[in-house]
Motif scaffolding. Structure first.
Motif, PDB file in Angstrom:
ATOM      1  N   PRO A 359       2.878  13.596  -9.486  1.00 24.44           N
ATOM      2  CA  PRO A 359       2.236  14.324  -8.372  1.00 24.44           C
ATOM      3  C   PRO A 359       0.723  14.421  -8.484  1.00 24.44           C
ATOM      4  O   PRO A 359       0.051  14.706  -7.493  1.00 24.44           O
ATOM      5  N   HIS A 360       0.177  14.181  -9.674  1.00 20.11           N
ATOM      6  CA  HIS A 360      -1.271  14.300  -9.869  1.00 20.11           C
ATOM      7  C   HIS A 360      -1.941  12.935 -10.055  1.00 20.11           C
ATOM      8  O   HIS A 360      -3.085  12.876 -10.507  1.00 20.11           O
ATOM      9  N   LEU A 361      -1.240  11.874  -9.702  1.00 25.06           N
ATOM     10  CA  LEU A 361      -1.798  10.522  -9.785  1.00 25.06           C
ATOM     11  C   LEU A 361      -2.895  10.364  -8.734  1.00 25.06           C
ATOM     12  O   LEU A 361      -2.680  10.617  -7.549  1.00 25.06           O
ATOM     13  N   ILE A 362      -4.104   9.949  -9.159  1.00 26.50           N
ATOM     14  CA  ILE A 362      -5.202   9.859  -8.198  1.00 26.50           C
ATOM     15  C   ILE A 362      -5.307   8.480  -7.564  1.00 26.50           C
ATOM     16  O   ILE A 362      -5.818   8.341  -6.451  1.00 26.50           O
ATOM     17  N   ALA A 363      -4.839   7.421  -8.264  1.00 23.46           N
ATOM     18  CA  ALA A 363      -4.990   6.066  -7.711  1.00 23.46           C
ATOM     19  C   ALA A 363      -4.258   5.076  -8.602  1.00 23.46           C
ATOM     20  O   ALA A 363      -3.860   5.387  -9.739  1.00 23.46           O
ATOM     21  N   ILE A 364      -4.073   3.870  -8.071  1.00 23.27           N
ATOM     22  CA  ILE A 364      -3.720   2.725  -8.908  1.00 23.27           C
ATOM     23  C   ILE A 364      -4.866   1.730  -8.770  1.00 23.27           C
ATOM     24  O   ILE A 364      -5.479   1.626  -7.711  1.00 23.27           O
ATOM     25  N   GLU A 365      -5.181   1.023  -9.849  1.00 22.66           N
ATOM     26  CA  GLU A 365      -6.298   0.090  -9.790  1.00 22.66           C
ATOM     27  C   GLU A 365      -5.908  -1.254 -10.399  1.00 22.66           C
ATOM     28  O   GLU A 365      -5.292  -1.327 -11.460  1.00 22.66           O
ATOM     29  N   ALA A 366      -6.245  -2.305  -9.663  1.00 18.71           N
ATOM     30  CA  ALA A 366      -6.011  -3.681 -10.104  1.00 18.71           C
ATOM     31  C   ALA A 366      -6.732  -4.593  -9.118  1.00 18.71           C
ATOM     32  O   ALA A 366      -6.909  -4.244  -7.947  1.00 18.71           O
ATOM     33  N   ILE A 367      -7.143  -5.737  -9.603  1.00 21.18           N
ATOM     34  CA  ILE A 367      -7.780  -6.728  -8.738  1.00 21.18           C
ATOM     35  C   ILE A 367      -6.689  -7.478  -7.990  1.00 21.18           C
ATOM     36  O   ILE A 367      -5.767  -8.016  -8.600  1.00 21.18           O
ATOM     37  N   PHE A 387      -7.227   0.849  -5.640  1.00 17.05           N
ATOM     38  CA  PHE A 387      -8.623   0.553  -5.950  1.00 17.05           C
ATOM     39  C   PHE A 387      -8.746  -0.865  -6.492  1.00 17.05           C
ATOM     40  O   PHE A 387      -8.301  -1.154  -7.599  1.00 17.05           O
ATOM     41  N   ASN A 388      -9.317  -1.760  -5.675  1.00 21.90           N
ATOM     42  CA  ASN A 388      -9.592  -3.146  -6.075  1.00 21.90           C
ATOM     43  C   ASN A 388     -10.982  -3.129  -6.711  1.00 21.90           C
ATOM     44  O   ASN A 388     -11.997  -3.252  -6.047  1.00 21.90           O
ATOM     45  N   LYS A 408     -10.285  -1.452   3.735  1.00 25.47           N
ATOM     46  CA  LYS A 408      -9.097  -2.300   3.697  1.00 25.47           C
ATOM     47  C   LYS A 408      -9.362  -3.595   2.941  1.00 25.47           C
ATOM     48  O   LYS A 408      -8.528  -4.059   2.162  1.00 25.47           O
ATOM     49  N   GLU A 409     -10.524  -4.194   3.153  1.00 26.87           N
ATOM     50  CA  GLU A 409     -10.877  -5.432   2.473  1.00 26.87           C
ATOM     51  C   GLU A 409     -11.924  -5.135   1.408  1.00 26.87           C
ATOM     52  O   GLU A 409     -12.949  -4.513   1.682  1.00 26.87           O
ATOM     53  N   ALA A 410     -11.654  -5.581   0.196  1.00 26.01           N
ATOM     54  CA  ALA A 410     -12.544  -5.273  -0.925  1.00 26.01           C
ATOM     55  C   ALA A 410     -13.892  -5.965  -0.772  1.00 26.01           C
ATOM     56  O   ALA A 410     -13.971  -7.128  -0.384  1.00 26.01           O
ATOM     57  N   ARG A 411     -14.953  -5.239  -1.065  1.00 22.13           N
ATOM     58  CA  ARG A 411     -16.295  -5.806  -1.163  1.00 22.13           C
ATOM     59  C   ARG A 411     -16.981  -5.152  -2.348  1.00 22.13           C
ATOM     60  O   ARG A 411     -16.658  -4.018  -2.722  1.00 22.13           O
ATOM     61  N   TYR A 412     -17.898  -5.870  -2.930  1.00 22.09           N
ATOM     62  CA  TYR A 412     -18.445  -5.458  -4.215  1.00 22.09           C
ATOM     63  C   TYR A 412     -19.971  -5.458  -4.180  1.00 22.09           C
ATOM     64  O   TYR A 412     -20.591  -6.442  -3.768  1.00 22.09           O
ATOM     65  N   ALA A 413     -20.577  -4.365  -4.649  1.00 22.41           N
ATOM     66  CA  ALA A 413     -22.028  -4.282  -4.768  1.00 22.41           C
ATOM     67  C   ALA A 413     -22.445  -4.941  -6.077  1.00 22.41           C
ATOM     68  O   ALA A 413     -21.941  -4.578  -7.148  1.00 22.41           O
ATOM     69  N   LEU A 414     -23.342  -5.905  -5.999  1.00 23.42           N
ATOM     70  CA  LEU A 414     -23.818  -6.578  -7.204  1.00 23.42           C
ATOM     71  C   LEU A 414     -24.535  -5.593  -8.123  1.00 23.42           C
ATOM     72  O   LEU A 414     -25.219  -4.676  -7.653  1.00 23.42           O
ATOM     73  N   CYS A 415     -24.388  -5.782  -9.404  1.00 30.68           N
ATOM     74  CA  CYS A 415     -25.091  -4.982 -10.407  1.00 30.68           C
ATOM     75  C   CYS A 415     -26.211  -5.845 -10.981  1.00 30.68           C
ATOM     76  O   CYS A 415     -25.962  -6.670 -11.875  1.00 30.68           O
ATOM     77  N   PRO A 416     -27.430  -5.683 -10.494  1.00 27.76           N
ATOM     78  CA  PRO A 416     -28.509  -6.616 -10.855  1.00 27.76           C
ATOM     79  C   PRO A 416     -28.971  -6.520 -12.302  1.00 27.76           C
ATOM     80  O   PRO A 416     -29.752  -7.358 -12.742  1.00 27.76           O
TER      81      PRO A 416
END
Length: 635
Positions: A359-367, A387-388, A408-416
């Motif tokens: 009941p306290h699960l906040i998310a599942i994460e995987a690419i 969480f992708n 809905k569609e994953a997008r990623y901010a580059l880490c410069p």
């Protein structure tokens, strides 16, 4: 009934506060010796701090499987990270607002570090003081450019092309060819650590932040490793050592679980300890197919797991090393009350099971790869955020972070700060010496092949990934992954990328009601039959027919795949119209084929189960023949 950590910590806080008050009495007593008063005062402060920590933990949601050591380590790590949040956000925001400045700082630091190495002298790195200098003075490279240097480094030679000894060597999965050995250095780990902090902040902004003493489940399969001549470990990028006590302190599985090399056994054990924890905060793994298999394992074996949880003994049919089994059973405590709760929920079915048992699960994460995210959400999640989390590779680590949990569609901010990034426009990627764009020169909608100058000593390295710029985060490009250039289908000059093939396959299957795609790969006919002059693609599909028979899918319906390819790719269409290329052929393979392919490739290549991605193009005749042997004959 077991005493819970909240009660223990409350008692600890109460007793330690009483002890601190007694010591303070001695500290302020004029009759006591000065040295004793100083010692009593210092002890009172320390014990007082411990009582405050204990009282704070007593108010938190806590995983009961903690030991005292793991409880305190997890609390220190996550509470420290929480306190550092403003600083972390400030650092991240600063580099996102000034990405070019971050890139300039990084290239100066890299060339300063590497200028005096053999590689640095040969390539005159000391003369490179800006990103523009890098673009003008250093050639574009591929892995072959570094093979000799990396091998000499692995053999123990110093000053070859890095200014520090590697901690270990990462090895790529070999999806588009032979696996590559990459030195992993502390400078790279430092940059990756900031990315991990940003990643967790992105998750917590989109979902509720868990308490610092809630555990997380990470489905990990220990990979096969080898050693260099000097004893350095060669392993996949994701590699958990038993000495990594900080990382292990937050995980629901005990340390022996992270030594298991057999995937079904590892998944079973991780899931067994996960369901024992009603306060679990997060389910995590590298890729969605592994997450899907883990949830399928729970659905298939929940009764066996409940028996294990009831008795405190792991089922004898689960293949485990005897020492590992004994160690694991030392951590498994019988919990009949939890078994009763779980049985009640499992008997209701598995739709939305995650929130019902955790009941306290906040998310599942995987690419997400191969569309498994959709399968997971359709059955198991029912409102639990998915969480992708990041884009990265062995060569660079985490290069870009998903800052938009609910998109809905994953997008990623580059880490410069992670790598100096250049971009080859997609239409120029086949040029002999293509020009590149810098991080402040790309445009939204542009499609580019990535060129990376990394913390592990690779300069202007073409990693083969083609991405699209989909926007900006502050002033920094945000991207989505499109395909790998090494997985083109190319019989003449058409270069059909995997994005086009994937869309054609999915559009074709939409015309087959009741049938769901499991996985796919392709091959070019000359690889399969080099003696034939006929050119065509072969698409191998594993599908779940549901209540239908595969014979119900007609040849005309299968031919829609070729039609969709022609609609989506102008060069392929032209070659088909001129009969230079024959129609593509769709082959169904038997159930379980792609799991067998994974095991086949893992045993023969540098790939690991954790890092494995299905190759979208089979490159060797051995692999194509192996796949043809598993084809189901249909009418």
């Amino acid at each position: 009934m077991a005493v819970k950590w909240n009660f223990r910590c409350a008692c600890w806080g109460f007793i330690s506060s009483l002890l601190a008050s007694v010591l303070l009495t001695y500290c302020f007593s004029p009759q006591s010796h000065l040295a004793f008063r100083v010692i009593a005062g210092a002890a009172a402060v320390l014990i007082g701090i411990s009582s405050l920590i204990a009282f704070h933990i007593s108010t938190l949601r806590c995983s009961e499987s903690h030991t005292l050591i793991t409880l305190l380590m997890s609390y220190k790590w996550h509470q420290g990270e929480r306190l550092a949040t403003p600083s972390t956000l400030a650092r991240a925001t600063y580099m996102w607002k000034r990405p070019r400045e971050a890139q300039e700082d990084l290239i100066r630091e890299l060339t300063r570090r590497h200028a005096k190495t053999e590689y640095g002298r040969k390539n005159r790195l000391g003369e490179i003081r800006s990103v523009e200098d890098l673009r003008k003075k250093h050639p574009l490279t591929t892995y072959d450019h570094y093979c000799d240097y990396i091998q000499r480094l692995a053999d123990g030679e110093e000053g070859v092309f890095l200014d520090e000894e590697p901690m270990r060597f990462g090895v790529t999965s070999g999806t588009t060819g032979a696996g590559k050995k990459i030195p992993l250095v502390s400078f790279g780990v430092e940059g990756d650590a900031l990315c991990s902090q940003i990643k967790r902040l992105a998750l917590y902004q989109g979902a509720q932040r868990p308490s610092p003493v809630q555990k997380r489940c990470f489905f990990y399969i220990h990979p096969k490793i080898s050693l260099t001549k000097t004893g350095r470990v060669i392993s996949p990028y994701t590699f958990i050592k038993q000495e990594n006590t900080k990382r292990l302190s937050e995980l629901s599985s005990p340390p022996p679980a992270f030594t298991i090399t057999n995937e079904p056994s590892a998944v079973y054990i991780h899931m067994l300890f996960a369901i024992a924890d009603t306060n679990l905060a997060l389910l995590s793994t590298m890729f969605t197919p592994q997450m899907y298999r883990a949830l399928k394992c729970l659905e298939a074996k929940w009764q066996v797991m409940l028996e294990d949880l009831s008795t405190g003994q792991i089922n004898a049919k689960i293949p485990l090393d005897p020492d590992t089994r004994r160690s694991l059973q030392g951590y498994l405590r019988p919990d009949k009350a939890r078994v009763s709760q779980l049985r009640s929920e499992f008997e209701k079915g598995f739709h939305g099971i995650l929130k019902r048992i955790w009941p306290h699960l906040i998310a599942i994460e995987a690419i997400d790869i191969a569309g498994f995210k959709k399968k997971i959400e359709e059955t198991y999640t029912d409102g639990v955020p998915y969480f992708n989390w990041a884009y990265g590779s062995t060569e660079v680590g985490q290069l870009a972070i998903n800052m938009w949990l609910h998109d809905k569609e994953a997008r990623y901010a580059l880490c410069p700060h992670m790598a100096v990034v250049e971009f080859i426009p997609e239409q120029n990627s086949s040029d002999e010496d293509p020009k590149t764009l810098l991080i402040d020169e790309v445009e939204v909608g542009g499609r580019y092949e990535l060129v990376l100058t990394t913390r592990s000593g690779l300069y202007r390295y073409r990693n083969g990934d083609v991405i699209q710029i989909v926007g900006f985060h502050e002033n920094c490009p945000a991207m989505r992954m499109l395909y790998r250039s090494g997985e083109y289908l190319n019989l003449v000059y058409e270069k059909v990328n995997t994005q086009v093939v994937d869309a054609a396959i999915k559009n074709t299957i939409q015309g087959w009601p009741g049938i769901q795609l499991v996985d796919w790969t392709c091959a070019e006919s000359p690889v399969y039959d080099p003696e034939s002059s006929e050119l065509y693609y072969i698409a191998f599909l594993e599908v779940d027919p549901g209540k239908r028979e595969l014979n119900d899918v007609t040849a005309e319906q299968r031919s829609k795949f070729d039609e969709h390819l022609q609609q989506d790719h102008v060069y392929y269409s032209g070659l088909r119209e001129s009969n230079t290329i024959s129609p593509s052929r769709v082959k169904f393979v038997r159930p379980g084929t792609f799991l067998e392919l994974r095991d086949f490739r893992v045993n023969k290549t540098t790939a690991s189960v954790m890092m494995y991605k299905t190759p979208r193009k089979l490159r060797t005749r051995e692999h194509v023949i192996w796949m043809m042997e598993r084809v189901i004959e249909t009418k």
